[in-house]
Design a protein around this motif. Structure first.
Motif, mmCIF file in Angstrom:
data_model
loop_
_atom_site.group_PDB
_atom_site.id
_atom_site.type_symbol
_atom_site.label_atom_id
_atom_site.label_comp_id
_atom_site.label_asym_id
_atom_site.label_seq_id
_atom_site.Cartn_x
_atom_site.Cartn_y
_atom_site.Cartn_z
ATOM 1 N N GLU A 1 32.478 53.433 54.521
ATOM 2 C CA GLU A 1 33.776 52.834 54.853
ATOM 3 C C GLU A 1 34.823 53.150 53.783
ATOM 4 O OE1 GLU A 1 35.435 48.339 55.239
ATOM 5 O OE2 GLU A 1 33.502 48.751 56.191
ATOM 6 N N LEU A 2 34.420 53.066 52.532
ATOM 7 C CA LEU A 2 35.326 53.374 51.428
ATOM 8 C C LEU A 2 35.705 54.856 51.434
ATOM 9 C CD1 LEU A 2 36.708 51.887 49.118
ATOM 10 C CD2 LEU A 2 34.811 52.527 47.647
ATOM 11 N N LYS A 3 34.766 55.716 51.760
ATOM 12 C CA LYS A 3 35.046 57.156 51.848
ATOM 13 C C LYS A 3 36.055 57.427 52.966
ATOM 14 C CE LYS A 3 32.630 61.573 51.924
ATOM 15 N NZ LYS A 3 33.258 62.379 52.878
ATOM 16 N N LYS A 4 35.904 56.729 54.085
ATOM 17 C CA LYS A 4 36.866 56.877 55.190
ATOM 18 C C LYS A 4 38.255 56.431 54.754
ATOM 19 C CE LYS A 4 33.607 56.363 59.006
ATOM 20 N NZ LYS A 4 33.192 55.523 60.132
ATOM 21 N N GLU A 5 38.315 55.334 53.986
ATOM 22 C CA GLU A 5 39.611 54.846 53.485
ATOM 23 C C GLU A 5 40.256 55.881 52.569
ATOM 24 O OE1 GLU A 5 41.411 52.070 53.986
ATOM 25 O OE2 GLU A 5 40.006 51.182 55.403
ATOM 26 N N LEU A 6 39.462 56.496 51.706
ATOM 27 C CA LEU A 6 39.982 57.524 50.809
ATOM 28 C C LEU A 6 40.472 58.730 51.603
ATOM 29 C CD1 LEU A 6 40.509 58.625 47.978
ATOM 30 C CD2 LEU A 6 38.137 59.428 47.939
ATOM 31 N N ASP A 7 39.684 59.154 52.574
ATOM 32 C CA ASP A 7 40.103 60.283 53.417
ATOM 33 C C ASP A 7 41.396 59.960 54.161
ATOM 34 O OD1 ASP A 7 37.946 61.823 52.632
ATOM 35 O OD2 ASP A 7 36.710 61.268 54.372
ATOM 36 N N ALA A 8 41.515 58.732 54.647
ATOM 37 C CA ALA A 8 42.733 58.334 55.357
ATOM 38 C C ALA A 8 43.920 58.317 54.402
ATOM 39 C CB ALA A 8 42.542 56.960 55.995
ATOM 40 N N SER A 9 43.715 57.862 53.182
ATOM 41 C CA SER A 9 44.804 57.844 52.203
ATOM 42 C C SER A 9 45.240 59.267 51.844
ATOM 43 C CB SER A 9 44.371 57.118 50.926
ATOM 44 O OG SER A 9 44.116 55.770 51.190
ATOM 45 N N LEU A 10 44.281 60.159 51.687
ATOM 46 C CA LEU A 10 44.614 61.559 51.384
ATOM 47 C C LEU A 10 45.342 62.227 52.554
ATOM 48 C CD1 LEU A 10 41.388 62.699 49.506
ATOM 49 C CD2 LEU A 10 43.648 62.286 48.532
ATOM 50 N N GLN A 11 44.895 61.941 53.753
ATOM 51 C CA GLN A 11 45.556 62.495 54.942
ATOM 52 C C GLN A 11 46.985 61.956 55.067
ATOM 53 O OE1 GLN A 11 44.341 64.858 56.863
ATOM 54 N NE2 GLN A 11 46.150 64.892 58.179
ATOM 55 N N ALA A 12 47.160 60.672 54.810
ATOM 56 C CA ALA A 12 48.499 60.076 54.874
ATOM 57 C C ALA A 12 49.396 60.685 53.800
ATOM 58 C CB ALA A 12 48.401 58.562 54.694
ATOM 59 N N ARG A 13 48.859 60.979 52.624
ATOM 60 C CA ARG A 13 49.655 61.600 51.562
ATOM 61 C C ARG A 13 50.120 62.991 51.989
ATOM 62 N NH1 ARG A 13 50.006 65.671 48.143
ATOM 63 N NH2 ARG A 13 50.930 65.279 46.132
ATOM 64 N N ARG A 14 49.205 63.724 52.638
ATOM 65 C CA ARG A 14 49.589 65.065 53.119
ATOM 66 C C ARG A 14 50.690 64.978 54.159
ATOM 67 N NH1 ARG A 14 43.860 66.273 54.270
ATOM 68 N NH2 ARG A 14 42.976 66.299 52.197
ATOM 69 N N GLU A 15 50.608 63.982 55.034
ATOM 70 C CA GLU A 15 51.598 63.867 56.104
ATOM 71 C C GLU A 15 52.924 63.300 55.600
ATOM 72 O OE1 GLU A 15 49.857 61.555 59.212
ATOM 73 O OE2 GLU A 15 48.300 63.040 59.630
ATOM 74 N N LEU A 16 52.859 62.312 54.693
ATOM 75 C CA LEU A 16 54.075 61.641 54.249
ATOM 76 C C LEU A 16 54.748 62.339 53.070
ATOM 77 C CD1 LEU A 16 52.902 57.945 54.500
ATOM 78 C CD2 LEU A 16 54.394 59.162 56.084
ATOM 79 N N GLY A 17 53.981 63.043 52.275
ATOM 80 C CA GLY A 17 54.575 63.731 51.138
ATOM 81 C C GLY A 17 54.337 62.986 49.839
ATOM 82 N N GLU A 18 54.798 63.623 48.764
ATOM 83 C CA GLU A 18 54.544 63.100 47.432
ATOM 84 C C GLU A 18 55.315 61.823 47.117
ATOM 85 O OE1 GLU A 18 54.931 65.968 44.351
ATOM 86 O OE2 GLU A 18 53.683 67.429 45.373
ATOM 87 N N GLU A 19 56.410 61.573 47.794
ATOM 88 C CA GLU A 19 57.206 60.387 47.481
ATOM 89 C C GLU A 19 56.466 59.080 47.815
ATOM 90 O OE1 GLU A 19 58.537 62.084 51.414
ATOM 91 O OE2 GLU A 19 58.551 62.891 49.411
#
Length: 140
Positions: free
Chosen positions: A7-25
């Motif tokens: 579950e924690l790994k999925k959360e990390l993957d989701a956070s990384l994916q959101a960073r890629r989509e939303l950008g560095e800001e």
């Protein structure tokens, strides 16, 4: 791998994916959000561990049927024995003088009875009535 780790790994993957989509800001907000979830997970694990240790301590206290008391010291038991023997001499003289052999036997029955009661009070498992607290650690 544990279900919580997955579950924690999925959360990390989701956070990384959101960073890629939303950008560095939005990176700091995403990292803060992920760290908050990790903190909650750690807090939960610590709380469970503390509860388990408290429960183990309570079980240990509950298993120990006899709480240590200051009156159960070696010096008190020794003193009780000495006083018992010192008082046995005049009591034997009085019992033997007044009631002959039956009086002497009653006197010594009383002395032995008092000492047996004292021994049973200070050592609950002495006569097989109670469970000895020394054996409690081996029963798991």
């Amino acid at each position: 791998m544990d279900a919580r780790d997955t579950e924690l790994k999925k959360e990390l993957d989701a956070s990384l994916q959101a960073r890629r989509e939303l950008g560095e800001e939005y990176e700091s907000a995403l990292v803060d959000s992920f760290l908050e979830k990790v903190d909650q997970r750690i807090d939960g694990a610590v709380e469970r561990r503390v509860r388990r240790q408290l429960a183990e301590q309570q079980m240990t206290v509950a298993r120990d049927t006899r709480s240590p008391r200051a009156t159960d010291s070696w010096a008190e038991r020794f003193g009780f024995g000495i006083v018992s023997l010192v008082l046995a001499v005049p009591l034997s003289a009085i019992g033997g003088g007044v009631g002959n052999l039956p009086g002497l036997m009653v006197t010594w029955a009383g002395i032995v009875g008092v000492n047996v009661v004292q021994a049973a009070r200070t050592n609950p498992g002495l006569f097989g009535r109670g469970k000895s607290s020394r054996n409690g650690d081996w029963e798991d």
